[in-house]
Design a protein around this motif. Structure first.
Motif, PDB file in Angstrom:
ATOM      1  N   ASN A   1       7.479   0.918   4.254  1.00 49.76           N
ATOM      2  CA  ASN A   1       6.934   1.997   5.075  1.00 49.76           C
ATOM      3  C   ASN A   1       7.940   3.112   5.336  1.00 49.76           C
ATOM      4  O   ASN A   1       7.563   4.159   5.858  1.00 49.76           O
ATOM      5  N   ILE A   2       9.211   2.885   5.035  1.00 47.46           N
ATOM      6  CA  ILE A   2      10.245   3.900   5.266  1.00 47.46           C
ATOM      7  C   ILE A   2      10.857   4.306   3.932  1.00 47.46           C
ATOM      8  O   ILE A   2      10.846   3.545   2.967  1.00 47.46           O
ATOM      9  N   ASN A   3      11.400   5.526   3.905  1.00 49.15           N
ATOM     10  CA  ASN A   3      12.012   6.013   2.670  1.00 49.15           C
ATOM     11  C   ASN A   3      13.513   5.702   2.652  1.00 49.15           C
ATOM     12  O   ASN A   3      14.030   5.004   3.543  1.00 49.15           O
ATOM     13  N   GLN A   4      14.207   6.213   1.670  1.00 51.47           N
ATOM     14  CA  GLN A   4      15.627   5.884   1.511  1.00 51.47           C
ATOM     15  C   GLN A   4      16.477   6.454   2.645  1.00 51.47           C
ATOM     16  O   GLN A   4      17.608   5.997   2.850  1.00 51.47           O
TER      17      GLN A   4
ATOM     18  N   THR B   1       5.169  -3.771   4.740  1.00 52.14           N
ATOM     19  CA  THR B   1       3.821  -4.309   4.938  1.00 52.14           C
ATOM     20  C   THR B   1       3.426  -5.149   3.735  1.00 52.14           C
ATOM     21  O   THR B   1       3.708  -4.778   2.585  1.00 52.14           O
ATOM     22  N   PHE B   2       2.777  -6.287   4.006  1.00 51.49           N
ATOM     23  CA  PHE B   2       2.006  -7.003   2.996  1.00 51.49           C
ATOM     24  C   PHE B   2       0.542  -6.919   3.437  1.00 51.49           C
ATOM     25  O   PHE B   2       0.228  -7.196   4.603  1.00 51.49           O
ATOM     26  N   PHE B   3      -0.337  -6.546   2.516  1.00 49.79           N
ATOM     27  CA  PHE B   3      -1.765  -6.735   2.780  1.00 49.79           C
ATOM     28  C   PHE B   3      -2.284  -7.695   1.729  1.00 49.79           C
ATOM     29  O   PHE B   3      -2.256  -7.405   0.523  1.00 49.79           O
ATOM     30  N   THR B   4      -2.750  -8.864   2.189  1.00 50.26           N
ATOM     31  CA  THR B   4      -3.169  -9.940   1.289  1.00 50.26           C
ATOM     32  C   THR B   4      -4.662 -10.162   1.438  1.00 50.26           C
ATOM     33  O   THR B   4      -5.175 -10.292   2.554  1.00 50.26           O
ATOM     34  N   TYR B   5      -5.360 -10.215   0.321  1.00 50.72           N
ATOM     35  CA  TYR B   5      -6.805 -10.427   0.341  1.00 50.72           C
ATOM     36  C   TYR B   5      -7.100 -11.923   0.451  1.00 50.72           C
ATOM     37  O   TYR B   5      -6.586 -12.733  -0.322  1.00 50.72           O
ATOM     38  N   LEU B   6      -7.941 -12.260   1.425  1.00 51.01           N
ATOM     39  CA  LEU B   6      -8.318 -13.653   1.624  1.00 51.01           C
ATOM     40  C   LEU B   6      -9.721 -13.944   1.094  1.00 51.01           C
ATOM     41  O   LEU B   6      -9.969 -15.045   0.589  1.00 51.01           O
ATOM     42  N   TYR B   7     -10.604 -12.982   1.219  1.00 49.99           N
ATOM     43  CA  TYR B   7     -11.983 -13.202   0.768  1.00 49.99           C
ATOM     44  C   TYR B   7     -12.636 -11.858   0.502  1.00 49.99           C
ATOM     45  O   TYR B   7     -12.407 -10.882   1.231  1.00 49.99           O
ATOM     46  N   ALA B   8     -13.474 -11.795  -0.529  1.00 51.10           N
ATOM     47  CA  ALA B   8     -14.288 -10.599  -0.796  1.00 51.10           C
ATOM     48  C   ALA B   8     -15.467 -11.004  -1.664  1.00 51.10           C
ATOM     49  O   ALA B   8     -15.293 -11.657  -2.694  1.00 51.10           O
TER      50      ALA B   8
ATOM     51  N   THR C   1       8.353   5.096  -5.989  1.00 48.09           N
ATOM     52  CA  THR C   1       8.493   5.925  -4.787  1.00 48.09           C
ATOM     53  C   THR C   1       7.111   6.290  -4.274  1.00 48.09           C
ATOM     54  O   THR C   1       6.422   7.109  -4.896  1.00 48.09           O
ATOM     55  N   PRO C   2       6.668   5.658  -3.205  1.00 43.77           N
ATOM     56  CA  PRO C   2       7.325   4.562  -2.492  1.00 43.77           C
ATOM     57  C   PRO C   2       7.253   3.271  -3.313  1.00 43.77           C
ATOM     58  O   PRO C   2       6.408   3.155  -4.204  1.00 43.77           O
ATOM     59  N   LEU C   3       8.094   2.316  -2.976  1.00 38.74           N
ATOM     60  CA  LEU C   3       8.068   1.054  -3.700  1.00 38.74           C
ATOM     61  C   LEU C   3       6.819   0.272  -3.305  1.00 38.74           C
ATOM     62  O   LEU C   3       6.638  -0.105  -2.147  1.00 38.74           O
TER      63      LEU C   3
END
Length: 531
Positions: free
Chosen positions: A484-487, A426-433, A312-314
């Protein structure tokens, strides 16, 4: 033309039917018969495949045209070269985009080609085979899977699991593979697990007139083979040599390695001839076995795995969600499109610049390339096989030192809910660092040593951690997913998050992927009203 198509396919049906190889021929008859009508209409098009690949003389590297990143209708035509052994020539079996894709995947993995020693006990380097080889993992990318399926379907919809791992081979001047067989001697079949029933050799690139594939024991007969001089070498020496296939990009030579009695066929003795001086030839070996082929992944190819960080949140962390090739592909698409990041409303309309978002942004159109389409499907499928039109167009973001996105929510206030509805996830995916900083921090979820220490490989765990939110390290290929939303269907306050700045001289590139409540059609980026 239609009569010719029918006669060729009928010959294939008869040829496959008499071969005593159950796994390869069981479904061949029904599949090929059902295909007759389709092939009559679509099999032949007098369109020549053109390779737009060139060689950079200063580096020796292959230069490929980025404009070829598009999904083309796949149509090829076949020509029966020999009935015994069965040899079929396939024109335009791979399209330019697929050729480019395979060469790019193979390029970093080339190593000297190996052959079995005299005892067939181990693989060794030999003057008999002096080319270079690179292996591409089973289903390594969506395009690879499509290519594998095509090779399998051509043989009567054989399961692609019967194919060996695709093998790319590269020949420069004086490199060759002297006459050899692809089949295994009977006493060696148990050691290798199964017999090699068929072979495809597909030409990916050639900048020379030589470098032929020669079937040494099938002597050129002008009365039979003269009509194939566009694909065979027909010169003054031809009558003293075997049939020699010219290296033409995109075209493939297919043959059976066993005869009608299921025995090895000595007429399949063939050689990969060397290119001429300054020449380069790249080809693809595809072998089909009599049994399912277990494969191992290269060490550099990761297996996706998930870890639940929060209930919570997942929040779910996904290792290896994008492959190195997919990452490179997205960055290449985005690089010429980066501009100052903006704040937009729910309909994609620019509101105003905000100093708390100072990164650069590039949008990638839906289904812009086959690779993009597959990535979109993966994000959708992760959430229960949603239709990809629930997913917004992919957004690539770039941060340099001092650039950040201060704490914010991805969900929209109730008054902004119009087109597409709420941003559900939301997905936040790392491409380069290339930096140790540049974390994604969830401000309102405090680091708890008793809960989060086991995630210190992906979270920052330092003296400051108990006073801060969860901070995810930027690890390329890995993704953070959250709702982004709850139950109750309301915006979740605990999802307040920030994109922190990289360290000095650092660079971070990431991918935002948002899922809406409703399927939505978004305008393309060249539409002045979009984003």
């Amino acid at each position: 033309m239609a009569r010719f198509v029918y006669s060729v396919l009928f010959s294939i049906i008869i040829g496959i039917y008499v071969f005593n190889v159950e796994q390869v021929r069981q479904t061949s008859l029904s599949i090929l018969v059902k295909s007759l009508t389709y092939f009559q209409n679509t099999y032949f098009e007098e369109e020549i495949i053109e390779s737009r690949q060139t060689i950079d003389n200063s580096t020796g590297m292959i230069q490929l045209n980025p404009s070829e990143y598009k999904c083309l209708d796949h149509r090829y035509k076949i020509r029966m070269i020999s009935r015994e052994p069965l040899i079929i020539y396939i024109e335009k079996f791979l399209v330019p985009y697929e050729i480019r894709h395979l060469i790019e995947l193979a390029a970093p993995h080339f190593a000297p080609s190996l052959t079995h020693d005299d005892d067939m006990a181990k693989l060794v380097r030999s003057d008999y085979r002096t080319s270079w080889t690179a292996y591409i993992d089973r289903q390594e990318t969506p395009v690879v899977k499509c290519i594998e399926d095509r090779f399998a379907r051509f043989q009567g919809n054989v399961d692609s699991g019967y194919l060996e791992t695709l093998q790319v081979v590269r020949y420069t001047a004086d490199q060759e593979y002297k006459p050899h067989f692809d089949w295994f001697p009977e006493e060696e079949i148990v050691k290798h697990g199964s017999q090699r029933i068929t072979t495809f050799f597909t030409y990916l690139y050639s900048n020379c007139s030589e470098g032929e594939t020669e079937f040494v024991n099938i002597i050129f007969n002008r009365s039979i083979h003269g009509k194939f001089c566009d694909i065979l070498v027909c010169d003054e020496t031809s009558n003293e040599t075997g049939i020699r296939f010219r290296p033409i990009s995109g075209n493939s030579v297919f043959w059976y390695n066993i005869d009608k009695q299921g025995q090895v066929d000595y007429y399949t003795h063939h050689a990969g001839r060397p290119p001429k001086a300054d020449g380069l030839k790249i080809g693809l070996n595809t072998w089909t076995r009599s049994k399912y082929v277990p494969t191992k992944l290269r060490k550099d190819v990761g297996i996706p795995k998930t870890r639940i960080i929060s209930r919570t949140p997942l929040i779910i962390y996904i290792d290896n969600f994008l492959s190195p090739y997919e990452i490179q592909h997205l960055i290449e698409l985005a690089t010429p499109l980066f501009s100052q990041s903006q704040i937009n409303d729910n309909n994609g309309k620019r509101l105003h610049d905000k100093p708390y978002r100072t990164s650069s942004t590039a949008f990638i159109d839906r289904r812009e390339t086959p690779v993009v389409e597959c990535i979109e499907h993966r994000f959708a499928q992760f959430q229960g096989n949603l239709h990809p039109e629930y997913v917004e167009p992919l957004q690539v973001v770039k941060y340099t030192f001092g650039q950040e996105f201060q704490p914010h929510y991805d969900w929209f206030p109730e008054e902004d809910l119009t087109t597409g509805g709420q941003r559900i996830s939301t997905f936040f995916t790392y491409l380069y660092a290339n930096c140790s900083e540049g974390e994604t921090e969830f401000i309102n979820i405090r680091f708890d040593k008793s809960l989060h220490t086991k995630f210190c490989d992906i979270l920052l765990c330092d003296r400051k951690s108990p006073q801060l939110g969860l901070r995810f390290r930027p690890v390329p290929g890995n993704s953070i997913f959250w709702y982004n939303i709850n139950q109750q269907g309301k915006g979740e306050p605990l999802t307040l998050h920030a994109g922190r700045s990289p360290s000095r001289d650092g660079l971070k590139i990431g991918l935002n992927t948002w899922t809406r409540l409703h399927r939505t059609i978004f305008a393309k980026r060249d539409d002045p009203e979009s984003f």
